[in-house]
Write an enzyme that holds these catalytic residues in place. Structure first.
Site, mmCIF file in Angstrom:
data_model
loop_
_atom_site.group_PDB
_atom_site.id
_atom_site.type_symbol
_atom_site.label_atom_id
_atom_site.label_comp_id
_atom_site.label_asym_id
_atom_site.label_seq_id
_atom_site.Cartn_x
_atom_site.Cartn_y
_atom_site.Cartn_z
ATOM 1 N N ASN A 265 65.207 23.589 7.065
ATOM 2 C CA ASN A 265 63.766 23.787 6.774
ATOM 3 C C ASN A 265 63.417 25.275 6.637
ATOM 4 O OD1 ASN A 265 64.188 24.096 9.583
ATOM 5 N ND2 ASN A 265 62.085 23.522 10.062
ATOM 6 N N HIS B 174 66.069 14.785 18.368
ATOM 7 C CA HIS B 174 65.152 15.130 19.461
ATOM 8 C C HIS B 174 64.309 13.941 19.923
ATOM 9 C CE1 HIS B 174 62.722 15.665 15.878
ATOM 10 N NE2 HIS B 174 63.194 16.853 15.617
ATOM 11 N N LYS C 193 68.856 15.598 6.034
ATOM 12 C CA LYS C 193 67.757 15.560 7.001
ATOM 13 C C LYS C 193 66.495 14.995 6.380
ATOM 14 C CE LYS C 193 65.318 16.519 10.697
ATOM 15 N NZ LYS C 193 65.258 17.584 11.668
ATOM 16 N N ALA D 78 55.117 25.364 16.237
ATOM 17 C CA ALA D 78 55.895 24.441 17.076
ATOM 18 C C ALA D 78 57.336 24.908 17.136
ATOM 19 C CB ALA D 78 55.836 23.039 16.485
ATOM 20 N N HIS E 159 71.966 20.028 16.515
ATOM 21 C CA HIS E 159 70.638 20.244 15.883
ATOM 22 C C HIS E 159 70.161 21.644 16.237
ATOM 23 C CE1 HIS E 159 66.456 18.579 14.766
ATOM 24 N NE2 HIS E 159 66.330 19.902 14.919
ATOM 25 N N ASP F 121 67.716 21.635 19.239
ATOM 26 C CA ASP F 121 66.499 21.916 18.458
ATOM 27 C C ASP F 121 65.989 23.323 18.763
ATOM 28 O OD1 ASP F 121 64.574 21.535 16.548
ATOM 29 O OD2 ASP F 121 63.272 20.315 17.803
ATOM 30 N N LEU G 3 57.748 20.155 18.456
ATOM 31 C CA LEU G 3 57.546 18.826 17.866
ATOM 32 C C LEU G 3 58.878 18.080 17.784
ATOM 33 C CD1 LEU G 3 55.023 19.713 15.024
ATOM 34 C CD2 LEU G 3 54.612 18.205 16.987
ATOM 35 N N HIS H 67 63.824 13.244 11.526
ATOM 36 C CA HIS H 67 62.669 13.670 12.331
ATOM 37 C C HIS H 67 61.755 12.456 12.409
ATOM 38 C CE1 HIS H 67 59.757 16.695 13.961
ATOM 39 N NE2 HIS H 67 58.999 15.637 13.770
ATOM 40 N N HIS I 214 60.560 31.237 17.006
ATOM 41 C CA HIS I 214 59.369 31.765 16.332
ATOM 42 C C HIS I 214 58.987 33.052 17.046
ATOM 43 C CE1 HIS I 214 58.299 28.215 13.888
ATOM 44 N NE2 HIS I 214 58.727 27.490 14.909
ATOM 45 N N HIS J 275 68.031 25.381 14.594
ATOM 46 C CA HIS J 275 67.373 26.152 13.527
ATOM 47 C C HIS J 275 67.842 27.597 13.646
ATOM 48 C CE1 HIS J 275 64.475 22.912 12.605
ATOM 49 N NE2 HIS J 275 64.665 22.622 13.884
ATOM 50 N N LEU J 276 68.523 28.088 12.627
ATOM 51 C CA LEU J 276 69.010 29.477 12.654
ATOM 52 C C LEU J 276 68.150 30.405 11.805
ATOM 53 C CD1 LEU J 276 72.898 28.912 12.503
ATOM 54 C CD2 LEU J 276 71.463 29.319 14.519
ATOM 55 N N ARG J 277 67.243 29.834 11.000
ATOM 56 C CA ARG J 277 66.354 30.635 10.134
ATOM 57 C C ARG J 277 67.157 31.436 9.119
ATOM 58 N NH1 ARG J 277 62.769 27.160 12.052
ATOM 59 N NH2 ARG J 277 61.677 27.775 13.925
HETATM 60 O O1 DOR Z 1 59.266 22.184 17.358
HETATM 61 C C1 DOR Z 1 59.840 22.126 16.280
HETATM 62 N N1 DOR Z 1 60.193 23.241 15.608
HETATM 63 N N2 DOR Z 1 60.100 20.930 15.762
HETATM 64 C C2 DOR Z 1 60.589 20.796 14.520
HETATM 65 O O2 DOR Z 1 60.757 19.686 14.107
HETATM 66 C C3 DOR Z 1 60.823 21.981 13.674
HETATM 67 C C4 DOR Z 1 61.035 23.179 14.470
HETATM 68 C C5 DOR Z 1 60.944 24.459 13.678
HETATM 69 O O3 DOR Z 1 61.537 24.550 12.609
HETATM 70 O O4 DOR Z 1 60.306 25.412 14.148
HETATM 71 ZN ZN ZN Z 2 64.476 20.730 14.654
#
Ligand code: DOR
Ligand code: ZN
Length: 346
Positions: A41, A174, A99, A263, A13, A247, A219, A136, A251, A15-17
């Site tokens: 996402n 998570h 997802k 988050a 799990h 996860d 989150l 999620h 940011h 997030h690579l953006r």
């Molecule tokens: O803390 C989080 N950040 N929880 C998520 O479910 C998404 C993630 C994000 O994409 O920043």
């Molecule tokens: Zn996530």
């Protein structure tokens, strides 16, 4: 034991953006992990096999040469996802999983699913073809306290879904509560969970005691200490139903240090060392490989990675900030010293 060698791990799990941040953060994941389940996402979200194929190419362009890293793509489910596109994308090797974001549950989830019934046709196909659903697991009902949203999701959404589709293969992403641990432990082999490093290290005090600390906010939010203890028992217990999923969610520093902070915790730079510290503290080093490198592939029905990675007991300072291709990001454990370091990879 001052060194430990395990099979090359995977991150189930992450997030690579996209864009410059993708270029900046992907090397941290690709350095250590053989594969990663990449979350969809983005803005706009990765909702079709064609979009996932394009995104995979952009990720591969950000992977340092020779790392051998493989991104595993996911489909962002919406109320109007086509069951045929999901099944075809899976058959073509583009989608590893899909997802479920309940609409409004977290970052960039506005296009998520508004009622689970809306995606029953997709889920029925996924059950039939054995495709994994990553969840999620939080309700978005404004009446429900944010600390209860995972437990209520299990009662209101997940348990009824699995009564309707007992063969659906689900990863509770998570997991943050003892209720999630109990649910997964009591369910069949088709139900598993990932656990992040932060939920093993911090409880909700880290976010709120002595001032509000946005870099401890993600989150689902960290819960009470009793839940952290349940997660530590689950992760280190060797059941094979719980495996590594960071996860890692980068940011920009200024977006977290804001009147309405984002988050997400960026843990990719030291994730493996962070998990290993927990296994060391719990006297469970012998179970680390199972959690990090074996249980995930077994659940996803993929081979274990060929290579190995060796970590050594050694003090490693974690910087206060990192630069991701021009974006300043605060990593998890910023300013702390971790007691393990990566020694070599083969
Ligand atoms: O803390 C989080 N950040 N929880 C998520 O479910 C998404 C993630 C994000 O994409 O920043
Ligand atoms: Zn996530």
């Amino acid at each position: 034991m001052n060194t430990i060698t395990i099979r090359r791990p995977d991150d189930w799990h992450v997030h690579l953006r996209d864009g410059d941040v993708l270029t900046g953060v992907t090397p941290y994941t690709a350095r250590v992990f053989g594969r990663a389940i990449v979350m969809p996402n983005l803005v706009p979200p990765v909702t079709t096999a064609a979009m996932a194929d394009d995104y995979r190419r952009r990720i591969m362009a950000a992977v340092p040469a020779g790392s051998g890293f493989t991104p595993l793509m996911t489909c962002y489910l919406t109320d109007s996802t086509s069951p045929v596109d999901v099944a075809d994308g899976h058959a073509a090797g583009i989608f590893t999983a899909a997802k479920l974001y309940p609409a409004g549950a977290t970052t960039n989830s506005a296009s998520g699913v508004t009622a689970i019934r809306n995606i029953y046709p997709v889920l029925e196909v996924m059950q039939r073809i054995g495709m994994v659903l990553c969840v999620h697991g939080e309700v978005t009902d404004p009446e429900i306290d944010i600390f209860d949203r995972e437990a209520v999701f299990i009662d209101r959404v997940l348990a009824p879904l699995l009564r309707d589709m007992p063969g659906l293969r689900v990863v509770m992403e998570h997991a943050t509560t003892s209720q999630a641990v109990q649910f997964v432990e009591g369910a069949g082999d088709n139900i598993a969970a990932t656990i992040t490093p932060q939920h093993l290290h911090i409880n909700r005090n880290a976010m709120l005691v002595g001032g509000i600390r946005p870099h401890a906010y993600c989150l689902p939010v960290a819960k009470r200490e009793e839940h952290r203890q349940a997660l530590r028992r689950a992760a280190t217990g060797g059941s094979g139903k719980f495996f590594l999923g960071t996860d890692s969610a980068p940011h920009a520093k200024h977006m977290k240090e804001s009147g309405c902070g984002c988050a997400g915790i960026f843990n990719a730079p030291h994730a493996l060392e962070s998990y290993l510290t927990v296994f060391d503290q719990e006297d469970a080093l012998d179970r680390f490989e199972r959690f990090a490198s074996l249980a995930g592939p077994a659940f996803y029905r993929l081979p274990v990675n060929e290579g190995t990675i060796t970590l050594v007991r050694s003090e490693q300072p974690v910087p206060q900030v990192l630069d991701a291709a021009g974006t300043t990001i605060v990593p998890f454990h910023a300013g702390e010293t971790i007691g393990w370091k990566i020694l070599s990879m083969n």
